[in-house]
Design a protein around this motif. Structure first.
Motif, PDB file in Angstrom:
ATOM      1  N   LEU A   4       0.838  -1.195  -0.052  1.00 32.39           N
ATOM      2  CA  LEU A   4      -0.077  -0.143  -0.071  1.00 32.39           C
ATOM      3  C   LEU A   4       1.023   1.223  -0.013  1.00 32.39           C
ATOM      4  O   LEU A   4       1.763   1.563   0.706  1.00 32.39           O
ATOM      5  N   LYS A   5       0.298   2.186  -0.850  1.00 31.79           N
ATOM      6  CA  LYS A   5       1.473   3.594  -0.833  1.00 31.79           C
ATOM      7  C   LYS A   5       0.725   4.400   0.287  1.00 31.79           C
ATOM      8  O   LYS A   5      -0.414   4.417   0.358  1.00 31.79           O
ATOM      9  N   GLN A   6       1.634   4.800   1.248  1.00 33.01           N
ATOM     10  CA  GLN A   6       1.427   5.827   2.144  1.00 33.01           C
ATOM     11  C   GLN A   6       1.167   7.159   1.584  1.00 33.01           C
ATOM     12  O   GLN A   6       1.903   7.829   0.572  1.00 33.01           O
ATOM     13  N   LYS A   7       0.086   7.747   2.016  1.00 23.85           N
ATOM     14  CA  LYS A   7      -0.089   9.328   1.603  1.00 23.85           C
ATOM     15  C   LYS A   7       1.069  10.043   2.201  1.00 23.85           C
ATOM     16  O   LYS A   7       1.419   9.763   3.182  1.00 23.85           O
ATOM     17  N   PRO A   8       1.755  10.861   1.487  1.00 28.98           N
ATOM     18  CA  PRO A   8       2.517  11.993   2.291  1.00 28.98           C
ATOM     19  C   PRO A   8       1.692  12.994   3.326  1.00 28.98           C
ATOM     20  O   PRO A   8       0.626  13.250   2.928  1.00 28.98           O
ATOM     21  N   LYS A   9       2.548  13.151   4.479  1.00 26.54           N
ATOM     22  CA  LYS A   9       1.776  13.821   5.414  1.00 26.54           C
ATOM     23  C   LYS A   9       1.772  15.163   5.001  1.00 26.54           C
ATOM     24  O   LYS A   9       2.628  15.647   4.252  1.00 26.54           O
ATOM     25  N   GLN A  10       0.365  15.772   5.273  1.00 26.39           N
ATOM     26  CA  GLN A  10       0.481  17.202   4.619  1.00 26.39           C
ATOM     27  C   GLN A  10       0.550  18.213   5.829  1.00 26.39           C
ATOM     28  O   GLN A  10       0.171  17.856   7.113  1.00 26.39           O
ATOM     29  N   ARG A  11       1.009  19.275   5.829  1.00 24.90           N
ATOM     30  CA  ARG A  11       1.241  20.080   6.807  1.00 24.90           C
ATOM     31  C   ARG A  11      -0.179  20.733   7.049  1.00 24.90           C
ATOM     32  O   ARG A  11      -0.875  21.044   6.342  1.00 24.90           O
ATOM     33  N   PRO A  12      -0.343  21.236   8.236  1.00 23.23           N
ATOM     34  CA  PRO A  12      -1.814  22.065   8.632  1.00 23.23           C
ATOM     35  C   PRO A  12      -1.710  23.300   7.780  1.00 23.23           C
ATOM     36  O   PRO A  12      -0.639  23.836   7.644  1.00 23.23           O
ATOM     37  N   PHE A  13      -2.964  23.642   7.403  1.00 20.98           N
ATOM     38  CA  PHE A  13      -3.170  24.879   6.813  1.00 20.98           C
ATOM     39  C   PHE A  13      -2.529  26.111   7.500  1.00 20.98           C
ATOM     40  O   PHE A  13      -1.777  26.819   6.654  1.00 20.98           O
ATOM     41  N   CYS A  14      -2.384  26.390   8.757  1.00 20.38           N
ATOM     42  CA  CYS A  14      -1.917  27.483   9.167  1.00 20.38           C
ATOM     43  C   CYS A  14      -0.184  27.573   9.240  1.00 20.38           C
ATOM     44  O   CYS A  14       0.288  28.367   9.028  1.00 20.38           O
ATOM     45  N   PHE A  15       0.381  26.219   8.836  1.00 22.87           N
ATOM     46  CA  PHE A  15       1.733  26.376   8.789  1.00 22.87           C
ATOM     47  C   PHE A  15       2.202  26.406   7.423  1.00 22.87           C
ATOM     48  O   PHE A  15       3.461  26.448   7.242  1.00 22.87           O
ATOM     49  N   SER A  16       1.316  26.541   6.116  1.00 24.36           N
ATOM     50  CA  SER A  16       1.856  26.412   5.003  1.00 24.36           C
ATOM     51  C   SER A  16       1.734  28.080   4.579  1.00 24.36           C
ATOM     52  O   SER A  16       1.281  28.961   5.359  1.00 24.36           O
ATOM     53  N   VAL A  17       2.705  28.173   3.459  1.00 28.17           N
ATOM     54  CA  VAL A  17       2.950  29.517   3.055  1.00 28.17           C
ATOM     55  C   VAL A  17       1.507  30.027   2.424  1.00 28.17           C
ATOM     56  O   VAL A  17       1.259  31.361   2.753  1.00 28.17           O
ATOM     57  N   LYS A  18       0.790  29.389   1.729  1.00 25.90           N
ATOM     58  CA  LYS A  18      -0.721  29.802   1.285  1.00 25.90           C
ATOM     59  C   LYS A  18      -1.439  30.114   2.518  1.00 25.90           C
ATOM     60  O   LYS A  18      -2.239  30.960   2.604  1.00 25.90           O
ATOM     61  N   GLY A  19      -1.403  29.462   3.599  1.00 29.67           N
ATOM     62  CA  GLY A  19      -2.120  29.590   4.776  1.00 29.67           C
ATOM     63  C   GLY A  19      -1.677  31.105   5.328  1.00 29.67           C
ATOM     64  O   GLY A  19      -2.631  31.812   5.739  1.00 29.67           O
ATOM     65  N   HIS A  20      -0.556  31.277   5.505  1.00 31.71           N
ATOM     66  CA  HIS A  20      -0.039  32.507   5.965  1.00 31.71           C
ATOM     67  C   HIS A  20      -0.506  33.614   5.226  1.00 31.71           C
ATOM     68  O   HIS A  20      -1.222  34.576   5.714  1.00 31.71           O
ATOM     69  N   VAL A  21      -0.271  33.421   3.811  1.00 32.81           N
ATOM     70  CA  VAL A  21      -0.673  34.665   2.817  1.00 32.81           C
ATOM     71  C   VAL A  21      -2.453  34.823   3.147  1.00 32.81           C
ATOM     72  O   VAL A  21      -2.756  35.947   3.262  1.00 32.81           O
ATOM     73  N   LYS A  22      -3.183  33.610   3.112  1.00 31.63           N
ATOM     74  CA  LYS A  22      -4.517  33.862   3.206  1.00 31.63           C
ATOM     75  C   LYS A  22      -4.970  34.336   4.772  1.00 31.63           C
ATOM     76  O   LYS A  22      -5.812  35.307   4.782  1.00 31.63           O
ATOM     77  N   ILE A  23      -4.439  34.245   5.744  1.00 32.66           N
ATOM     78  CA  ILE A  23      -4.676  34.525   7.107  1.00 32.66           C
ATOM     79  C   ILE A  23      -4.295  36.303   7.217  1.00 32.66           C
ATOM     80  O   ILE A  23      -5.014  36.975   7.369  1.00 32.66           O
TER      81      ILE A  23
END
Length: 64
Positions: A4-23
């Motif tokens: 089974l292929k494991q899904k790569p872990k995603q960063r929480p929204f608030c820690f991503s660059v797009k999250g910072h820009v949107k906030i």
């Protein structure tokens, strides 16, 4: 048995660059709307209590 292929872990929204820009965009948008409402209220008060403006009109013969 297939692996089974494991899904790569995603960063929480608030820690991503797009999250910072949107906030930041949300915060600046809220601040701008609050300042616009406050500015409108101050202009409304100024016009309501002093409709003729800062200068009073006087007749020429009242000066002397």
């Amino acid at each position: 048995m297939p692996t089974l292929k494991q899904k790569p872990k995603q960063r929480p929204f608030c820690f991503s660059v797009k999250g910072h820009v949107k906030i930041l965009r949300l915060v600046f948008g809220l601040a701008a709307s609050v300042f616009c409402i406050a500015d409108g209220a101050l202009i409304y008060r100024k016009l309501l209590f002093n409709p003729s403006g800062p200068y009073q009109k006087t007749a020429v013969h009242d000066r002397f």
